[in-house]
Design a protein around this motif. Sequence first.
Motif, PDB file in Angstrom:
ATOM      1  N   GLU A   1       0.712   2.040  -0.526  1.00 42.84           N
ATOM      2  CA  GLU A   1      -0.256   2.698  -1.327  1.00 42.84           C
ATOM      3  C   GLU A   1       0.144   2.778  -2.900  1.00 42.84           C
ATOM      4  O   GLU A   1       1.316   2.571  -3.132  1.00 42.84           O
ATOM      5  CB  GLU A   1      -0.064   4.254  -0.819  1.00 42.84           C
ATOM      6  CG  GLU A   1      -0.650   4.490   0.773  1.00 42.84           C
ATOM      7  CD  GLU A   1      -0.928   5.853   0.840  1.00 42.84           C
ATOM      8  OE1 GLU A   1      -0.506   6.775   0.019  1.00 42.84           O
ATOM      9  OE2 GLU A   1      -1.376   5.970   1.978  1.00 42.84           O
ATOM     10  N   GLY A   2      -0.953   2.706  -3.605  1.00 41.74           N
ATOM     11  CA  GLY A   2      -0.646   2.658  -4.971  1.00 41.74           C
ATOM     12  C   GLY A   2      -1.966   2.677  -5.746  1.00 41.74           C
ATOM     13  O   GLY A   2      -3.037   2.279  -4.976  1.00 41.74           O
TER      14      GLY A   2
ATOM     15  N   GLU B   1      -0.674  -6.139  -4.087  1.00 43.31           N
ATOM     16  CA  GLU B   1      -0.524  -7.729  -3.386  1.00 43.31           C
ATOM     17  C   GLU B   1       0.484  -8.318  -3.991  1.00 43.31           C
ATOM     18  O   GLU B   1       1.004  -9.235  -3.067  1.00 43.31           O
ATOM     19  CB  GLU B   1      -1.871  -8.172  -3.860  1.00 43.31           C
ATOM     20  CG  GLU B   1      -1.877  -9.756  -3.239  1.00 43.31           C
ATOM     21  CD  GLU B   1      -3.344 -10.625  -3.548  1.00 43.31           C
ATOM     22  OE1 GLU B   1      -3.319 -11.813  -3.136  1.00 43.31           O
ATOM     23  OE2 GLU B   1      -4.160  -9.947  -4.091  1.00 43.31           O
ATOM     24  N   ILE B   2       0.886  -8.120  -5.303  1.00 40.45           N
ATOM     25  CA  ILE B   2       2.272  -9.046  -5.796  1.00 40.45           C
ATOM     26  C   ILE B   2       3.427  -8.439  -4.846  1.00 40.45           C
ATOM     27  O   ILE B   2       4.217  -9.183  -4.360  1.00 40.45           O
ATOM     28  CB  ILE B   2       2.581  -8.375  -6.989  1.00 40.45           C
ATOM     29  CG1 ILE B   2       1.657  -9.194  -7.908  1.00 40.45           C
ATOM     30  CG2 ILE B   2       3.861  -8.772  -7.631  1.00 40.45           C
ATOM     31  CD1 ILE B   2       1.615  -8.836  -9.554  1.00 40.45           C
ATOM     32  N   LEU B   3       3.491  -6.906  -4.519  1.00 40.37           N
ATOM     33  CA  LEU B   3       4.427  -6.564  -3.476  1.00 40.37           C
ATOM     34  C   LEU B   3       4.396  -7.330  -2.433  1.00 40.37           C
ATOM     35  O   LEU B   3       5.233  -7.538  -1.507  1.00 40.37           O
ATOM     36  CB  LEU B   3       4.348  -5.059  -3.375  1.00 40.37           C
ATOM     37  CG  LEU B   3       5.580  -4.333  -2.533  1.00 40.37           C
ATOM     38  CD1 LEU B   3       6.808  -4.543  -3.041  1.00 40.37           C
ATOM     39  CD2 LEU B   3       5.471  -2.707  -2.516  1.00 40.37           C
TER      40      LEU B   3
ATOM     41  N   THR C   1      -3.747   0.244   0.142  1.00 42.19           N
ATOM     42  CA  THR C   1      -5.272   1.105  -0.149  1.00 42.19           C
ATOM     43  C   THR C   1      -4.529   1.773  -1.500  1.00 42.19           C
ATOM     44  O   THR C   1      -3.618   2.281  -1.685  1.00 42.19           O
ATOM     45  CB  THR C   1      -5.414   2.345   1.068  1.00 42.19           C
ATOM     46  OG1 THR C   1      -6.339   3.139   0.451  1.00 42.19           O
ATOM     47  CG2 THR C   1      -3.939   3.053   1.248  1.00 42.19           C
ATOM     48  N   HIS C   2      -5.832   2.198  -2.251  1.00 45.37           N
ATOM     49  CA  HIS C   2      -5.630   3.049  -3.401  1.00 45.37           C
ATOM     50  C   HIS C   2      -5.847   4.447  -3.258  1.00 45.37           C
ATOM     51  O   HIS C   2      -5.652   5.338  -4.168  1.00 45.37           O
ATOM     52  CB  HIS C   2      -6.265   2.419  -4.671  1.00 45.37           C
ATOM     53  CG  HIS C   2      -7.858   2.720  -4.766  1.00 45.37           C
ATOM     54  ND1 HIS C   2      -8.770   2.261  -3.750  1.00 45.37           N
ATOM     55  CD2 HIS C   2      -8.679   3.556  -5.150  1.00 45.37           C
ATOM     56  CE1 HIS C   2      -9.900   2.451  -4.021  1.00 45.37           C
ATOM     57  NE2 HIS C   2      -9.747   3.545  -4.965  1.00 45.37           N
TER      58      HIS C   2
ATOM     59  N   VAL D   1       5.641   2.171   8.548  1.00 43.67           N
ATOM     60  CA  VAL D   1       6.283   2.211   7.125  1.00 43.67           C
ATOM     61  C   VAL D   1       5.420   2.162   6.019  1.00 43.67           C
ATOM     62  O   VAL D   1       4.691   1.197   6.032  1.00 43.67           O
ATOM     63  CB  VAL D   1       7.479   1.132   7.094  1.00 43.67           C
ATOM     64  CG1 VAL D   1       8.018   1.323   5.724  1.00 43.67           C
ATOM     65  CG2 VAL D   1       8.547   1.183   8.103  1.00 43.67           C
ATOM     66  N   LYS D   2       5.626   3.228   4.997  1.00 48.16           N
ATOM     67  CA  LYS D   2       4.741   3.189   3.695  1.00 48.16           C
ATOM     68  C   LYS D   2       5.347   3.164   2.748  1.00 48.16           C
ATOM     69  O   LYS D   2       6.678   3.784   2.369  1.00 48.16           O
ATOM     70  CB  LYS D   2       4.087   4.626   3.833  1.00 48.16           C
ATOM     71  CG  LYS D   2       3.420   4.555   2.675  1.00 48.16           C
ATOM     72  CD  LYS D   2       2.755   6.084   2.613  1.00 48.16           C
ATOM     73  CE  LYS D   2       1.785   6.815   3.655  1.00 48.16           C
ATOM     74  NZ  LYS D   2       1.297   8.103   3.618  1.00 48.16           N
ATOM     75  N   LEU D   3       5.116   2.299   2.096  1.00 49.38           N
ATOM     76  CA  LEU D   3       5.677   2.038   0.595  1.00 49.38           C
ATOM     77  C   LEU D   3       4.725   2.394  -0.611  1.00 49.38           C
ATOM     78  O   LEU D   3       3.602   2.153  -0.476  1.00 49.38           O
ATOM     79  CB  LEU D   3       6.006   0.303   0.315  1.00 49.38           C
ATOM     80  CG  LEU D   3       7.095  -0.103   1.315  1.00 49.38           C
ATOM     81  CD1 LEU D   3       7.213  -1.662   1.071  1.00 49.38           C
ATOM     82  CD2 LEU D   3       8.501   0.606   0.928  1.00 49.38           C
ATOM     83  N   MET D   4       5.199   3.332  -1.365  1.00 48.49           N
ATOM     84  CA  MET D   4       4.417   3.842  -2.647  1.00 48.49           C
ATOM     85  C   MET D   4       4.746   3.344  -3.863  1.00 48.49           C
ATOM     86  O   MET D   4       6.065   3.499  -4.530  1.00 48.49           O
ATOM     87  CB  MET D   4       4.597   5.497  -2.604  1.00 48.49           C
ATOM     88  CG  MET D   4       4.350   6.180  -1.365  1.00 48.49           C
ATOM     89  SD  MET D   4       2.458   6.457  -1.415  1.00 48.49           S
ATOM     90  CE  MET D   4       2.313   7.455  -2.602  1.00 48.49           C
TER      91      MET D   4
END
Length: 479
Positions: A166-167, A174-176, A279-280, A303-306
């Motif tokens: 999320e961001g 996409e880079i992450l 998703t944004h 798992v969620k990465l912010m």
Amino acid sequence: MAEILIVDDEKEVSTFLSHLLNDKGHSMTICSSGLEFDSNIQKKQFQLAFLDVKLPDRNGLAILKTLKAVQPACKVVVMTGYATIQTAVDAIKFGANDFIEKPFDDIKDIENLTEQILQNENGSNHAEIDKLAQQLNCFIGNNKEMIQVFKLAHKLAQKNIPILIEGETGTGKEILARFIHHASLRKNYPFVGINCGAISENLLESELFGHEKGAFTGATKERKGFFQLAGKGTLFLDEIGEASLTTQVKLLRILETGEFIKVGGEMTEFSLARIIAATHVGLEDAVKNGLFRDDLLYRLDVVKLMIPPLRLRSEDIPLFIEFYLQKEQLNFTFTKEALDCLRFYTWPGNIRELVNVIKRAVAFAEEETTMITADYLPERVRNVSARDSRTNNPSFPAYHHTTFEQFLHNWSEEILKMLYVQKSSDLNKVFEMMNILEAKATQTFIEKALKNTVGNRKKAAEELGITLRKLRYYLNEKK
């Protein structure tokens, strides 16, 4: 030989780990409850601990905090089931070195992880992360939250689980995702990305799953979908919240079983691709509004990465500029005044917007100077600190960080409100509004002309019907 602590109420797990690691010459201490842990933690100094996140009398995270407080040098591996992976991720944030899933798939993985952690004195994989980031031209910076995101991403890359990123728009989701792919065991297989919001609903299903010849008008031959193209690699579903409810049902099925059927097909096919979605917007809100399936969210949100927005890590802006200029081999320097403007700006477009601002400044300064001052920055960015000091003035419209279309909409509403709603009109405010409109329109049309002419000022001036001297005036002097 190392002193190793095992905290797990499942006797089979404790016995298995004890025998496995005893054979490697390590000394084992087993606890089946929080009370036993309290007793043993005072008796020995441990080099490594295996902690279950669910115990009958205590939360595994509480034990982790106690262990780190009493024996901070002790390395920790958290043991978790599929349903508690997010808890394991939280444990890493609290100081755990890694986590493993139960039931254990491969004994060799546990042996290798144990030796790797014990041999790594500081328990850090920063060198590996930095090396991979450099290979991928990926900027991390010094922001603690961003470092933590990449640290978690590096660990999660080795796990065969879906990840939701999320961001805000332009933060680098996409880079992450690419970083995760290249840090995983799938790095030698394809990375395939699709923007679910950029493809029409009618075509999205076909793009994802493929179609048979004659499945619909225009389907003149069989086509592979992105799931097939990804193979054993990674499929990145950007803007997953834009997928239709019909497509979401099929995505749910493939996440649960790995099965899918091509559009117009009859045979069931299987996908081995790893899913990373992004998703944004908050998918929880989309679920409440009936736009996103809650069962699909459950499957994606293992798992969620912010990713933090750029405005919350503005201290990294000078470092990013240096990184970008070096990557592009550009011999330019930003003055302190220019950097101050960039740090004050709120960056609604995040890193993507910052890159565009750098490109614009370089294009304007090229063949004139290698020192980029605030004058080379867009009007919305330069002198932003002075402009922000006026935000407490209710008569000053706060819509500077918008697209030109949104600017016109907001500007029109403001001027019409002054004309028809307010009892009295201050002409000074009207003049100020007109000046703002003039500046914004001038900036927008100049930027368009420079874009059309790839930064050629002479051609841009001709396109605008003004002299080159006049163009330079607008760019460098008029504020």
